[in-house]
Design a protein around this motif. Structure first.
Motif, PDB file in Angstrom:
ATOM      1  N   TYR A 203       0.849  -1.184   0.000  1.00 13.97           N
ATOM      2  CA  TYR A 203       0.000   0.000   0.000  1.00 13.97           C
ATOM      3  C   TYR A 203       0.888   1.239   0.000  1.00 13.97           C
ATOM      4  CZ  TYR A 203      -4.002  -2.981   0.883  1.00 13.97           C
ATOM      5  OH  TYR A 203      -4.984  -3.930   0.745  1.00 13.97           O
TER       6      TYR A 203
ATOM      7  N   TYR B 246      -0.620 -10.393  -1.630  1.00 10.50           N
ATOM      8  CA  TYR B 246       0.512  -9.775  -0.917  1.00 10.50           C
ATOM      9  C   TYR B 246       0.512 -10.295   0.522  1.00 10.50           C
ATOM     10  CZ  TYR B 246      -3.009  -6.844   1.262  1.00 10.50           C
ATOM     11  OH  TYR B 246      -4.089  -6.421   1.978  1.00 10.50           O
TER      12      TYR B 246
ATOM     13  N   ARG C 125      -2.438 -12.692   1.705  1.00  7.37           N
ATOM     14  CA  ARG C 125      -3.845 -12.361   1.503  1.00  7.37           C
ATOM     15  C   ARG C 125      -4.181 -12.572   0.034  1.00  7.37           C
ATOM     16  NH1 ARG C 125      -7.638  -8.552   3.380  1.00  7.37           N
ATOM     17  NH2 ARG C 125      -8.640 -10.539   2.978  1.00  7.37           N
TER      18      ARG C 125
ATOM     19  N   HIS D  52      -7.080  -8.562  -3.784  1.00  4.85           N
ATOM     20  CA  HIS D  52      -8.371  -7.895  -3.566  1.00  4.85           C
ATOM     21  C   HIS D  52      -8.271  -6.387  -3.734  1.00  4.85           C
ATOM     22  CE1 HIS D  52      -6.260  -7.876   0.333  1.00  4.85           C
ATOM     23  NE2 HIS D  52      -6.764  -6.664   0.446  1.00  4.85           N
TER      24      HIS D  52
ATOM     25  N   HIS E  48     -10.152  -3.109  -1.764  1.00  2.00           N
ATOM     26  CA  HIS E  48     -10.990  -2.750  -0.606  1.00  2.00           C
ATOM     27  C   HIS E  48     -12.006  -1.687  -1.013  1.00  2.00           C
ATOM     28  CE1 HIS E  48      -8.406  -4.264   2.791  1.00  2.00           C
ATOM     29  NE2 HIS E  48      -7.484  -4.203   1.850  1.00  2.00           N
TER      30      HIS E  48
HETATM   31 FE    FE Z   1      -5.715  -5.350   1.731  1.00  2.00          FE
END
Ligand code: FE
Ligand code: BEZ
Length: 299
Positions: free
Chosen positions: A161, A196, A217, A220, A222
């Protein structure tokens, strides 16, 4: 009421501890603590830890606390990997059938992300496979919800991120806020998300490794979708081709949240969409449940 004095022994341990609680203590606290003590004592009786093992547990909890800062919440991560975050979320968001389900928020949400017009691109670092996401926000009956707010955020193509890579990624890379139009429609450009790892450099990461679990994970995007009079939805959409769909590290995947990602390999369609190369096309509708009367009353 007078309580019979009871000394501590192995058999009656939980009852003796719970009997110390005052009748004047807050009723919910009494309930929570007595259930916790009952189950904690039952677990200790089943496990029969040595002193050394108990100290290992204490050290783990200490290190978990020491890892916490304003931006790193290792206890939430612990709750995530134990499935407790998803369980609390499920208990608190029992929605009517057809409504978009919730999933975990995660630690990388940032309020007040940049606002975009429909059709704009949130990918500021130019990395990854281009993607167009479009759809409608509706109520349970299928009526469009205009002016719904859609907050979206995702990792870049390196699996981080923006807030994990300040100074490396552009600020607010791959996050933005869109508003549904008069027909409830929204649309934005981005890049196909990839899987990730959750932050695994602390005690929770070590615990995962010791348990033989990976930290990944499933890929995706969010979303938080809000509109006045409707229950806010905190959710993800998942790519259907990710190898971690059935083994997401934080148990966040729900079958209903797996989207179709269609590869469009047609130069004219790409040009029309504003891409110079093949792109992924994702069509995804959000269905919001009415909020309860009590919630609607909150200004
Ligand atoms: Fe996430
Ligand atoms: C995330 O999806 O961003 C996330 C969720 C739980 C733990 C770590 C990351």
């Amino acid at each position: 009421m007078e309580r019979a004095a009871q000394y501590f022994d192995e058999a009656s341990s939980a009852d003796v501890v719970n009997a110390r609680m005052s009748d004047d203590a807050d009723a919910r606290l009494r309930q929570v603590m007595s259930v916790l003590v009952k189950h904690l004592h039952a677990a200790v009786k089943e496990i029969e830890p040595t002193h050394e093992e108990w100290f290992t547990a204490i050290r783990f909890l200490t290190e978990t606390g020491q890892m916490c800062t304003d931006w790193r919440q290792e206890y939430i991560l612990l709750s995530d990997i134990l499935g407790v975050s998803m369980l609390v979320d499920a208990i608190n968001h029992r929605r009517p059938s057809g409504a978009t389900p919730n999933t975990i928020l995660g630690p990388f949400y940032v309020a007040n992300a940049p606002e975009y017009s429909n059709g704009e691109n949130i990918c500021l670092d130019g990395k990854g496979e281009p993607m167009m996401v479009e759809g409608c926000v509706t109520d349970i009956e299928g009526n469009p919800i205009p002016n719904a707010k859609l907050e979206v955020w995702q990792t870049n193509d390196d699996g981080f991120y923006d807030v994990q890579q300040k100074g490396i990624q552009p600020d607010s890379n791959l996050r933005g806020v869109f508003t549904s139009d008069a027909e409830g429609r929204y649309c934005f450009k981005s890049v196909k998300p990839r899987h990730y790892p959750i932050p695994a450099d602390g005690p929770v990461g070590k615990l995962l490794a010791a348990m033989g679990r990976h930290p990944n994970r499933a890929a995706h995007l969010h979303f938080i979708v809000t509109a006045p009079g409707f229950e806010p939805v905190i959710t993800h959409i998942f790519t259907p081709d990710c190898p971690y769909l059935t083994e997401d590290a934080v148990f966040g995947v729900k079958r209903e949240l797996i989207a179709d990602f269609n590869k469009v390999d047609d130069a004219r369609a790409a040009k029309r969409a504003g891409f110079s190369s093949p792109f992924w096309s994702v069509s995804w509708d959000f269905t919001l449940a009415n909020s309860s009367k009590a919630e609607q009353a909150i200004p």
